[in-house]
Design a protein around this motif. Structure first.
Motif, short mmCIF file in Angstrom:
data_model
loop_
_atom_site.label_atom_id
_atom_site.label_comp_id
_atom_site.label_asym_id
_atom_site.label_seq_id
_atom_site.Cartn_x
_atom_site.Cartn_y
_atom_site.Cartn_z
N PHE A 1 0.83 -1.20 0.00
CA PHE A 1 0.00 0.00 0.00
C PHE A 1 0.86 1.25 0.00
O PHE A 1 0.55 2.24 -0.68
CB PHE A 1 -0.94 0.00 1.21
CG PHE A 1 -1.97 1.08 1.16
CD1 PHE A 1 -3.00 1.03 0.22
CD2 PHE A 1 -1.93 2.16 2.03
CE1 PHE A 1 -3.95 2.03 0.16
CE2 PHE A 1 -2.87 3.17 1.98
CZ PHE A 1 -3.89 3.10 1.03
N GLN A 2 1.96 1.22 0.74
CA GLN A 2 2.83 2.38 0.76
C GLN A 2 3.53 2.59 -0.57
O GLN A 2 3.81 3.73 -0.95
CB GLN A 2 3.84 2.26 1.90
CG GLN A 2 3.24 2.48 3.27
CD GLN A 2 2.43 3.76 3.34
OE1 GLN A 2 2.92 4.84 3.03
NE2 GLN A 2 1.16 3.65 3.73
N ARG A 3 3.79 1.52 -1.30
CA ARG A 3 4.32 1.69 -2.66
C ARG A 3 3.30 2.42 -3.53
O ARG A 3 3.65 3.29 -4.34
CB ARG A 3 4.68 0.33 -3.27
CG ARG A 3 5.92 -0.30 -2.65
CD ARG A 3 6.29 -1.63 -3.28
NE ARG A 3 6.70 -1.52 -4.68
CZ ARG A 3 7.37 -2.46 -5.33
NH1 ARG A 3 7.72 -3.59 -4.70
NH2 ARG A 3 7.70 -2.31 -6.60
N ILE A 4 2.02 2.07 -3.36
CA ILE A 4 0.97 2.75 -4.11
C ILE A 4 0.88 4.21 -3.70
O ILE A 4 0.80 5.12 -4.55
CB ILE A 4 -0.39 2.04 -3.88
CG1 ILE A 4 -0.36 0.62 -4.44
CG2 ILE A 4 -1.53 2.85 -4.50
CD1 ILE A 4 -1.57 -0.22 -4.05
N VAL A 5 0.90 4.47 -2.40
CA VAL A 5 0.77 5.84 -1.90
C VAL A 5 1.93 6.70 -2.39
O VAL A 5 1.73 7.86 -2.83
CB VAL A 5 0.69 5.85 -0.36
CG1 VAL A 5 0.82 7.27 0.19
CG2 VAL A 5 -0.63 5.23 0.09
N ARG A 6 3.14 6.18 -2.33
CA ARG A 6 4.29 6.97 -2.77
C ARG A 6 4.21 7.29 -4.27
O ARG A 6 4.54 8.39 -4.70
CB ARG A 6 5.60 6.23 -2.45
CG ARG A 6 5.95 6.22 -0.98
CD ARG A 6 7.40 5.82 -0.76
NE ARG A 6 7.68 4.49 -1.26
CZ ARG A 6 7.48 3.37 -0.57
NH1 ARG A 6 6.97 3.42 0.67
NH2 ARG A 6 7.77 2.19 -1.08
N GLU A 7 3.73 6.31 -5.04
CA GLU A 7 3.59 6.57 -6.47
C GLU A 7 2.49 7.59 -6.75
O GLU A 7 2.63 8.44 -7.63
CB GLU A 7 3.29 5.26 -7.22
CG GLU A 7 3.23 5.37 -8.72
CD GLU A 7 4.55 5.83 -9.35
OE1 GLU A 7 4.52 6.36 -10.48
OE2 GLU A 7 5.62 5.65 -8.71
N LYS A 8 1.44 7.52 -5.95
CA LYS A 8 0.35 8.49 -6.12
C LYS A 8 0.81 9.89 -5.74
O LYS A 8 0.39 10.88 -6.35
CB LYS A 8 -0.86 8.05 -5.29
CG LYS A 8 -2.10 8.90 -5.52
CD LYS A 8 -3.32 8.21 -4.96
CE LYS A 8 -4.53 9.13 -5.00
NZ LYS A 8 -4.75 9.74 -6.33
N GLU A 9 1.66 10.00 -4.75
CA GLU A 9 2.22 11.31 -4.41
C GLU A 9 3.12 11.83 -5.52
O GLU A 9 3.15 13.04 -5.80
CB GLU A 9 3.01 11.20 -3.10
CG GLU A 9 2.13 10.97 -1.87
CD GLU A 9 2.93 10.67 -0.63
OE1 GLU A 9 4.17 10.41 -0.76
OE2 GLU A 9 2.36 10.67 0.47
N ARG A 10 3.83 10.92 -6.18
CA ARG A 10 4.71 11.32 -7.28
C ARG A 10 3.90 11.70 -8.51
O ARG A 10 4.26 12.63 -9.25
CB ARG A 10 5.67 10.18 -7.62
CG ARG A 10 6.82 10.57 -8.53
CD ARG A 10 7.71 9.39 -8.84
NE ARG A 10 7.08 8.45 -9.76
CZ ARG A 10 7.08 8.60 -11.09
NH1 ARG A 10 7.65 9.67 -11.65
NH2 ARG A 10 6.50 7.70 -11.86
N ARG A 11 2.79 10.94 -8.73
CA ARG A 11 1.92 11.19 -9.88
C ARG A 11 0.49 11.42 -9.39
O ARG A 11 -0.30 10.49 -9.33
CB ARG A 11 1.93 9.99 -10.83
CG ARG A 11 3.22 9.76 -11.58
CD ARG A 11 3.03 8.72 -12.69
NE ARG A 11 2.77 7.38 -12.18
CZ ARG A 11 1.78 6.60 -12.61
NH1 ARG A 11 0.90 7.02 -13.48
NH2 ARG A 11 1.64 5.37 -12.11
N PRO A 12 0.14 12.63 -9.03
CA PRO A 12 -1.19 12.90 -8.46
C PRO A 12 -2.34 12.51 -9.38
O PRO A 12 -3.46 12.28 -8.90
CB PRO A 12 -1.16 14.41 -8.22
CG PRO A 12 0.29 14.75 -8.08
CD PRO A 12 1.00 13.83 -9.01
N ASP A 13 -2.11 12.43 -10.69
CA ASP A 13 -3.18 12.05 -11.61
C ASP A 13 -3.52 10.56 -11.53
O ASP A 13 -4.55 10.13 -12.05
CB ASP A 13 -2.80 12.40 -13.05
CG ASP A 13 -2.79 13.91 -13.29
OD1 ASP A 13 -3.41 14.63 -12.48
OD2 ASP A 13 -2.17 14.35 -14.27
N MET A 14 -2.64 9.77 -10.95
CA MET A 14 -2.94 8.35 -10.74
C MET A 14 -4.16 8.23 -9.83
O MET A 14 -4.29 8.94 -8.84
CB MET A 14 -1.72 7.67 -10.09
CG MET A 14 -1.92 6.23 -9.71
SD MET A 14 -0.44 5.66 -8.80
CE MET A 14 -0.93 3.98 -8.41
#
Length: 905
Positions: free
Chosen positions: A185-198
């Motif tokens: 889940f934290q991998r998902i969250v970090r990627e979402k922070e990097r790419r807010p459009d995700m």
């Protein structure tokens, strides 16, 4: 406490969830330190709190150390290994000769290493000649297995963790990923922070920690997943979101699946009514799925644990097949595995309807291949009993002997009281376990001490098909042995010494790898024959890697499953599966008006035989609870923090009421973890209905009709002691492991208790002891404390009311080498006389940060973001599981700078 010489760092794999995080372990004396392995591809050095606290569980507490056989008087007696194994081999032989090979069974676990799993299945299916060997993975992942096989022709997970970071839309279905797979889940969250459009969509009846991070939450009605995804399939078809060439050339059955989806209610209003979700939310989900090419749909227990679980899995897969969003980076259906080696168990045929190396029990050619390779005298030729049916057969007397390995079915199976009754009737119950006293070992005729994590040597496979090593870093305690060794010893006593002449785990893995390539020629995707031929040194050095790893060809090029458009049905095509919505088997009624849902909490695992030892893990949620909607609580006459009885047709329990705001009306949630060792009356498995999916055999853990009513008590209390005390005589109790103490939460119905006498007896206070005591009989209040050498040894607090003193304050007294005079007075008056750092209930277990400390930081220090809280207090900066709770506290406490922090229990 045993001590071990300091040794170099050992790389191993976490033994909890199917994420499969790498760990680095150091041992020095009696201290074990566990940190994340920076080099492991799964977690890159990060660990959740359970993994971080593993060192607290490498202790001798409660270990089963020696083989034992129950004597004629019903008492377990220690025996040597040779005579114990002679007894096991002889008794099994006698029962097979008297009643046939179908009269014996094995029940194993996703906690086993692949090598143990392999030997168990080889012995039972190839040398006993029955397929009566099933696994507790049946309870969590068998619907995913069945769905994969129906769609793909083989049990293949086509998505990798990296795809979560490549996707533009992630759909989490029936998964509280933030708590159950926190590193993913934290991998998902970090990627979402990097790419807010995700975008992140969460589909779950409950409002969980995971939903707090979602762009869209669909709180669908339990059991309505097929309706939701059939509606999506129709929507995609109607709007032309189809990969026509892929569907035509790479699949079969699309017309039938679309016709079934249309017939089951393709209109948005119909889907919304069935799912109990606002139509606008469903429309937005469908729109997001349609416009994003790179979609990963992750599903877990909320999908699998259902009487229609396999259809739910295939309804999800159908949507990916129609759009061709499979076999490509950042796209595909993704089964998030529950246990550390559920995948490894599937590789070796761990379920009762499978053969090793992804071969099929119902295929004559596969049976011949396996029997020839094993050089076995026979091979099982019909499916064995699935988990629930297996214990029904024991109850009915058809199974005369069962060997249970690394699992606790008296707690974890549905209708668990029937499991108790079945084992009490069984002629021979053999249990291999790490822990001596569990709900299941109480019924054993033979107990076999198994190696624990840190002593085991072998491999596990995680949710993305990554094989990792578990390596030993301490010597075995007592006479504990590997499970594969015990099974091989019995096989040798039956005359199969040549086929079970293993000297170490490396030799077993080599055989497993060779079998995966045997008569394969690309017929099966599972192929690790390229790993065959390793000696013990190379096996020990094996680095994490994903299968397939064939002996010939480019393994790296084959890592993206289905990239070439080839599937593993005979014609090489994938299958659409027609699915139709159907409600859970048991309907709600006036007698049982609420739907019981079960699952995990953040910091505990399974039946707590490991996590129950760790003070860090007990700090977040210490007691069993029943969570329900405020309106339902009012209707049932229960209040937040009170005790309530939950009853179903199958059983009942008592738990603390929690009104979290997470539950929709008409539902309740009870966690699965508490056993007889940690609570007097909280085995939720005893309440769960035993109905199963007709295809997979997976039970309906998410929907059992129930009722809730007050559990009336006349007093409440708690006790803390440096060692376990006989407090279990209360009407209700929960046992909690603390740092330097054991804590009991207590309640009772007796009205005329002599508390001074009872307290002295329970806490072990002699007549001349340093004893502090206060009693107000008219108010129903009692406080007693035993002091030894100026340190607190134990204390007991009783009240007619539930608002007792702060446990956190008293816990802090146990950390002191010497009590001050104000401390002594505080024990008598029931509160600290001097200011204390009462942090309140733990929110961040990784760093022990409590709610009061966080609220104080928000209100008084102006820490108004998660980042600010992390930078100042460290909370949320390790595994991130507490971040959703931090966000809730921020929303509740911004702008309240002068408000006092309330004390907590």
């Amino acid at each position: 406490m045993p001590t071990f010489p300091a040794r170099a760092e050992v790389k191993s794999t976490c033994p909890y969830c199917g994420t499969g995080c790498g760990v680095s372990v150091r041992v020095d004396g009696d201290r074990t330190t566990v940190v994340g392995d920076d080099a492991h591809p799964t977690n890159a050095g990060r660990l959740c709190v359970k993994g971080s606290a593993l060192g607290e569980t490498v202790v001798p507490d409660g270990r089963l150390l020696y083989p034992q056989i129950r004597d004629a008087n019903g008492l377990l007696q220690r025996h040597h290994w040779d005579e114990t194994l002679d007894h096991v081999a002889t008794r099994l032989t006698q029962l097979i000769e008297q009643h046939g090979r179908e009269s014996v069974a094995w029940y194993v676990s996703g906690q086993l290493l692949t090598e143990d799993y392999y030997v168990a299945n080889k012995l039972v299916k190839g040398f006993v000649g029955t397929a009566n060997i099933d696994t507790n993975s049946r309870l969590c992942m068998s619907s995913a297995v069945a769905g994969h096989k129906r769609a793909f022709g083989e049990d293949i997970v086509p998505v990798a963790y990296d795809d979560l970071e490549r996707a533009d839309l992630i759909v989490l279905v029936g998964s509280n990923t933030a708590w159950c797979h926190p590193i993913l889940f934290q991998r998902i969250v970090r990627e979402k922070e990097r790419r807010p459009d995700m975008k992140l969509v969460v589909i779950d009846p409950r409002r969980t920690a995971t939903t707090e991070m979602a762009d869209l939450h669909l709180p669908l009605r339990a059991g309505s997943d097929v309706a939701l995804f059939n509606g999506l399939l129709s929507y995609l078809n109607q709007h032309g979101v189809i990969d026509a060439a892929f569907v035509e050339h790479r699949t079969h059955g699309s017309r039938e699946a679309l016709a079934a989806a249309d017939a089951s209610g393709a209109q948005l209003a119909d889907v919304a009514a069935t799912c109990g979700v606002d139509a606008s939310l469903i429309a937005e989900f469908y729109r997001l799925f349609a416009i994003h090419e790179r979609v990963v749909s992750c599903f877990s227990m909320g999908v699998n644990q259902s009487s229609s679980g396999t259809d739910k899995v295939n309804a999800i897969i159908n949507c990916h097949l129609l759009t061709g969003r499979i076999g490509k980076p950042g796209a595909g259906p993704f089964s998030l595995t529950g246990q550390p080696n559920a995948m490894g168990g599937r590789e070796v045929g761990g379920l009762s309807n499978m053969l090793a190396a992804h071969m099929e029990l119902d295929s004559p050619s596969d049976r011949d291949a396996v029997q020839t390779f094993w050089r076995s005298p026979m091979i099982a030729d019909q499916p064995g009993l699935k988990a629930v049916d297996l214990f029904d057969a024991i109850d009915q007397g058809r199974i005369k002997a069962v060997w249970i390995i690394a699992t606790n079915p008296v707690v974890s199976l549905p209708d668990a009281d029937k499991v108790k009754r079945a084992l009490s009737r069984c002629e021979l119950v053999i249990v291999s376990d790490v822990i001596e006293k569990t709900d299941t070992t109480a019924f054993a005729h033979v107990l076999l001490p198994a190696l624990g994590w840190g002593e085991k040597d072998g491999t596990v496979t995680n949710s993305e098909r990554c094989i990792s090593r578990q390596r030993p870093f301490v010597e075995p305690l007592g006479e504990a042995r590997a499970d594969w060794w015990m099974l091989s010893q019995v096989a040798q006593r039956w005359g199969y010494a040549e086929q079970f002449a293993y000297r170490n785990a490396a030799e077993i893995f080599d055989e497993h790898a060779r079998l995966s390539g045997w008569r394969n020629d690309g017929r099966r995707y599972f192929d690790i024959s390229g790993l065959a031929g390793m000696d013990a040194e190379r096996y020990d050095a094996l680095q994490p890697l994903r299968w397939p790893q064939p002996a010939h060809g480019d393994a790296a090029a084959q890592q993206q499953a289905f990239a070439d458009g080839r599937y593993f049905h005979d014609d090489g095509r994938a299958r659409f599966i027609t699915t139709a919505p159907r409600p859970p088997v048991n309907a709600l009624s006036d007698e049982y008006p609420l739907a019981l849902n079960t699952g995990r909490v953040r910091d505990h695992w399974h039946t707590m035989t490991r996590t129950g030892l760790a003070p860090t893990l007990a700090a977040h949620i210490a007691e069993p609870f029943v969570d329900l909607h405020a309106h339902d609580a009012l209707t049932c006459g229960v209040a937040d923090g009170s005790l309530a009885r939950v009853t179903t047709r199958w059983g009942r329990l008592v738990a603390r009421v929690r009104i979290s705001g997470e539950m929709p009306r008409g539902t309740l949630f009870v966690p699965i973890h508490w056993s007889a060792q940690y609570a007097s009356d909280a085995r939720v498995g005893a309440l769960v209905n035993p109905f199963v999916d007709p295809v997979s055999g997976e039970p309906e853990f998410k929907h059992t009709p129930a009722r809730v009513e007050p559990f009336i008590v006349t007093w409440h209390g708690f006790a803390l002691a440096r060692s376990a005390r006989p407090m279990e005589t209360s009407t209700w109790w929960t046992r909690i492991t603390g740092a330097q103490f054991v804590r009991y939460e207590l309640a009772g119905r007796d009205t005329d208790t002599d508390w001074p006498s009872l307290a002295r007896a329970a806490l072990g206070a002699a007549a001349d002891a340093d004893w502090l005591e206060y009693e107000d009989r008219s108010a129903g209040t009692y406080r007693g404390a035993l002091i030894v050498d100026d340190r607190i040894e134990a204390c007991l607090f009783i009240s007619k009311r539930a608002d007792l003193p702060s446990r956190a304050w008293l816990s802090g007294l146990f950390a002191k080498d010497r009590l001050s005079e104000p401390d002594r007075i505080g024990l008598l008056v029931g509160e600290p006389l001097e200011p204390t750092d009462d942090q309140g209930p733990t929110v961040c277990s990784c760093y022990g940060i409590g709610r009061n400390r966080i609220v104080d930081g928000i209100r008084r220090q102006g820490l108004h973001t998660v980042q600010a809280l992390g930078e100042t207090l460290r909370c949320g900066t390790n595994c991130g599981s507490c971040v959703p709770e931090l966000k809730v506290l921020l929303a509740q406490n911004r702008g309240l700078a002068s408000d006092p922090v309330l004390p907590s229990i």
